[in-house]
Scaffold this motif. Structure first.
Motif, PDB file in Angstrom:
ATOM      1  N   ALA A 212      65.311  10.353  80.583  1.00  0.00           N
ATOM      2  CA  ALA A 212      66.620  10.966  80.399  1.00  0.00           C
ATOM      3  C   ALA A 212      66.968  11.250  78.948  1.00  0.00           C
ATOM      4  N   VAL A 213      66.366  10.540  78.008  1.00  0.00           N
ATOM      5  CA  VAL A 213      66.732  10.714  76.596  1.00  0.00           C
ATOM      6  C   VAL A 213      66.387  12.120  76.130  1.00  0.00           C
ATOM      7  N   GLN A 214      67.375  12.810  75.555  1.00  0.00           N
ATOM      8  CA  GLN A 214      67.176  14.154  75.009  1.00  0.00           C
ATOM      9  C   GLN A 214      66.894  14.001  73.504  1.00  0.00           C
ATOM     10  N   HIS A 215      65.625  13.929  73.150  1.00  0.00           N
ATOM     11  CA  HIS A 215      65.248  13.602  71.777  1.00  0.00           C
ATOM     12  C   HIS A 215      65.646  14.670  70.771  1.00  0.00           C
ATOM     13  N   GLN A 216      65.840  15.890  71.212  1.00  0.00           N
ATOM     14  CA  GLN A 216      66.184  16.976  70.300  1.00  0.00           C
ATOM     15  C   GLN A 216      67.685  17.242  70.254  1.00  0.00           C
ATOM     16  N   SER A 217      68.483  16.345  70.821  1.00  0.00           N
ATOM     17  CA  SER A 217      69.930  16.454  70.780  1.00  0.00           C
ATOM     18  C   SER A 217      70.483  15.496  69.733  1.00  0.00           C
ATOM     19  N   PRO A 218      71.738  15.664  69.324  1.00  0.00           N
ATOM     20  CA  PRO A 218      72.330  14.755  68.343  1.00  0.00           C
ATOM     21  C   PRO A 218      72.280  13.301  68.809  1.00  0.00           C
ATOM     22  N   GLY A 219      72.178  12.404  67.839  1.00  0.00           N
ATOM     23  CA  GLY A 219      72.068  10.980  68.154  1.00  0.00           C
ATOM     24  C   GLY A 219      73.215  10.477  69.004  1.00  0.00           C
ATOM     25  N   GLU A 220      74.434  10.972  68.734  1.00  0.00           N
ATOM     26  CA  GLU A 220      75.592  10.536  69.524  1.00  0.00           C
ATOM     27  C   GLU A 220      75.397  10.852  70.997  1.00  0.00           C
ATOM     28  N   PHE A 221      74.809  12.017  71.263  1.00  0.00           N
ATOM     29  CA  PHE A 221      74.581  12.414  72.657  1.00  0.00           C
ATOM     30  C   PHE A 221      73.455  11.579  73.270  1.00  0.00           C
ATOM     31  N   GLN A 222      72.423  11.309  72.499  1.00  0.00           N
ATOM     32  CA  GLN A 222      71.312  10.508  73.018  1.00  0.00           C
ATOM     33  C   GLN A 222      71.776   9.129  73.471  1.00  0.00           C
ATOM     34  N   ARG A 223      72.748   8.567  72.746  1.00  0.00           N
ATOM     35  CA  ARG A 223      73.196   7.210  73.066  1.00  0.00           C
ATOM     36  C   ARG A 223      73.937   7.117  74.398  1.00  0.00           C
ATOM     37  N   HIS A 287      65.981  25.164  91.027  1.00  0.00           N
ATOM     38  CA  HIS A 287      67.024  24.740  90.092  1.00  0.00           C
ATOM     39  C   HIS A 287      66.421  23.734  89.127  1.00  0.00           C
ATOM     40  N   ILE A 288      66.328  24.124  87.860  1.00  0.00           N
ATOM     41  CA  ILE A 288      65.752  23.245  86.840  1.00  0.00           C
ATOM     42  C   ILE A 288      66.870  22.696  85.969  1.00  0.00           C
ATOM     43  N   ASP A 289      67.062  21.385  86.049  1.00  0.00           N
ATOM     44  CA  ASP A 289      68.130  20.710  85.306  1.00  0.00           C
ATOM     45  C   ASP A 289      67.660  19.314  84.904  1.00  0.00           C
ATOM     46  N   GLY A 290      66.420  19.248  84.415  1.00  0.00           N
ATOM     47  CA  GLY A 290      65.870  17.968  83.982  1.00  0.00           C
ATOM     48  C   GLY A 290      66.143  17.720  82.517  1.00  0.00           C
ATOM     49  N   ASN A 291      65.212  17.058  81.848  1.00  0.00           N
ATOM     50  CA  ASN A 291      65.346  16.819  80.409  1.00  0.00           C
ATOM     51  C   ASN A 291      65.413  18.154  79.672  1.00  0.00           C
ATOM     52  N   HIS A 292      66.384  18.293  78.755  1.00  0.00           N
ATOM     53  CA  HIS A 292      66.641  19.576  78.107  1.00  0.00           C
ATOM     54  C   HIS A 292      65.907  19.759  76.783  1.00  0.00           C
ATOM     55  N   TRP A 313      64.682  33.049  93.383  1.00  0.00           N
ATOM     56  CA  TRP A 313      65.617  32.852  92.280  1.00  0.00           C
ATOM     57  C   TRP A 313      65.270  31.585  91.502  1.00  0.00           C
ATOM     58  N   LEU A 314      65.345  31.698  90.187  1.00  0.00           N
ATOM     59  CA  LEU A 314      65.282  30.562  89.277  1.00  0.00           C
ATOM     60  C   LEU A 314      66.672  30.355  88.688  1.00  0.00           C
ATOM     61  N   VAL A 315      67.153  29.130  88.702  1.00  0.00           N
ATOM     62  CA  VAL A 315      68.405  28.776  88.034  1.00  0.00           C
ATOM     63  C   VAL A 315      68.065  27.744  86.968  1.00  0.00           C
ATOM     64  N   LEU A 316      68.177  28.149  85.708  1.00  0.00           N
ATOM     65  CA  LEU A 316      67.880  27.277  84.568  1.00  0.00           C
ATOM     66  C   LEU A 316      69.201  26.786  83.999  1.00  0.00           C
ATOM     67  N   ASP A 317      69.489  25.519  84.235  1.00  0.00           N
ATOM     68  CA  ASP A 317      70.789  24.988  83.848  1.00  0.00           C
ATOM     69  C   ASP A 317      70.898  24.813  82.334  1.00  0.00           C
ATOM     70  N   ASP A 318      72.142  24.870  81.855  1.00  0.00           N
ATOM     71  CA  ASP A 318      72.478  24.637  80.444  1.00  0.00           C
ATOM     72  C   ASP A 318      71.710  25.554  79.499  1.00  0.00           C
ATOM     73  N   TYR A 319      71.494  26.778  79.949  1.00  0.00           N
ATOM     74  CA  TYR A 319      70.952  27.806  79.054  1.00  0.00           C
ATOM     75  C   TYR A 319      71.899  27.966  77.870  1.00  0.00           C
ATOM     76  N   VAL A 320      73.185  27.846  78.123  1.00  0.00           N
ATOM     77  CA  VAL A 320      74.188  27.745  77.062  1.00  0.00           C
ATOM     78  C   VAL A 320      74.630  26.296  77.034  1.00  0.00           C
ATOM     79  N   TRP A 321      74.297  25.577  75.959  1.00  0.00           N
ATOM     80  CA  TRP A 321      74.472  24.125  75.936  1.00  0.00           C
ATOM     81  C   TRP A 321      74.930  23.686  74.563  1.00  0.00           C
ATOM     82  N   ALA A 322      75.924  22.823  74.530  1.00  0.00           N
ATOM     83  CA  ALA A 322      76.505  22.390  73.259  1.00  0.00           C
ATOM     84  C   ALA A 322      75.642  21.373  72.531  1.00  0.00           C
ATOM     85  N   HIS A 323      74.660  20.771  73.215  1.00  0.00           N
ATOM     86  CA  HIS A 323      73.927  19.647  72.635  1.00  0.00           C
ATOM     87  C   HIS A 323      72.491  19.991  72.235  1.00  0.00           C
TER      88      HIS A 323
END
Length: 363
Positions: A212-223, A287-292, A313-323
């Protein structure tokens, strides 16, 4: 805050206990009372006073004595009959008490009207995303939105509406979800698979901190990973889908790559009912919504997209994502590499929706 305590009467419903917990968090003095024993209120508050039923002759005297003794300034009544009685009781006796909130009946009516207005507001988007394909009517749409709202998740109304819209034009085949959390989108996918007779649903989520850890996201989000109890997530997923159980949904509690190996093997998975459920090998709705993280999204696309059927159909979640921009970068690369196979693509509710007129390559 106004001085004085809030009386919860009767303190025997989930709404009363919800109010009690919120009041405690904001430092509000609360007195619990009921005409019957309330072990839940006693466990939460430590005390639940006894009052007669509102139909008993001594109710007024006992109630007024409690108000004086406990300095009650407000009353919260989560039961419709008691709320209506208390509204008239306070007015007729000229009591300086505030009756909090609307009648539960009026609340339900207002909530229903708000839900139908929500469905009506989203109907134009539903029709636009469907591009001529059949869509559910307003009652069905409202019902799906309401049920989805009861399940924790981050798929917003716009994404769910677009998902509902495109499913009407999906071919026959498997429905696959990568990343399920507690089942909001899985519930919608299962409903769509049945409504349009698309095929069975296979969901994949390991429910583990390592995945689940999103290593390429800000540390605050990873926590945020530290906040989750992953066993509770897994159990919650199955609890949320249990009322809709059947032989047409199976879950692999595996990382995406291992889930793909299980899917590609063609060996039957096991539905919650215990029945075997074999993958068909071609995916109609993915629907792909795994590790970003970018490399994780890229791997998911490389593994699963080549399994799409013509017209899928492919649905790629969080294509627009704040993190982070992992889904966008991976999605843009796919759009370029697979352009000859793509019939249309659009973004809605932060997700990228792509229809493949013919089965794509890995890209």
């Amino acid at each position: 805050m106004t001085m004085g305590a809030t009386l919860l009467f009767p303190a025997v419903t989930p709404a009363a206990l919800d109010y009690l917990r919120a009041a405690r968090a904001r430092g509000e003095a609360v007195v619990c009372a009921a005409s019957v024993a309330s072990p839940e209120a006693e466990a939460e508050h430590g005390e639940c006073l006894r009052l007669p039923s509102i139909y008993e002759a001594d109710f007024a005297a006992r109630f007024l004595a409690l108000v004086r003794e406990r300095s009650v300034a407000r009353v919260f009544c989560p039961v419709a009959s008691v709320h209506d009685f208390m509204r008239r009781f306070i007015a007729e006796r000229g009591l300086e008490l505030a009756l909090l909130g609307e009648s539960p009946i009026r609340q339900q009516v207002a909530a229903h009207r708000a839900l139908m207005a929500r469905a009506d507001r989203l109907a134009p988007l539903l029709r636009a995303c469907a591009d001529g394909a059949a869509v559910p009517d307003r009652v069905e749409l409202a019902g799906v939105l309401r049920q989805a709202s009861l399940i924790y998740g981050e798929s917003n109304d716009e994404k769910l509406v677009a998902l509902i819209a495109v499913a009407g034009s999906a071919p026959r085949g498997d429905v696959v979800e990568i990343g399920s959390l507690m089942g909001r989108s899985a519930f919608v996918l299962l409903w769509l698979a049945r409504r349009y007779r698309i095929g069975p649903l296979f969901s994949v989520d390991p429910w583990s901190a390592g995945a689940a850890v999103q290593h390429q996201s800000p540390g605050e989000f990873q926590r945020l990973v530290e906040e989750w109890d992953f066993e509770a997530l897994a159990e919650g997923f199955f609890v949320n889908l249990a009322p809709f159980g059947g032989d047409d949904h199976a879950h692999w509690r595996l990382p995406s790559a291992d889930g793909f190996a299980a899917y590609a093997s063609g060996r039957p998975a096991v539905a919650r009912s215990g029945a075997p459920l074999a993958p068909g090998g071609r995916i109609a709705l993915l629907h792909i919504d795994g590790n970003h993280d970018h490399d994780c999204v890229t791997r998911d696309l490389a593994l699963w997209v080549p399994r799409l059927a013509d017209g899928a159909w492919l649905v790629l979640d969080d294509y627009v994502w704040a993190h982070g921009d992992g889904p966008r970068r991976a999605g843009d690369r796919l759009l370029t590499a697979a352009a000859p196979a793509i019939g249309c693509a659009f973004v809605c509710g932060k997700a990228l929706f792509v229809r493949f007129d013919r089965a794509p390559g890995a890209g």
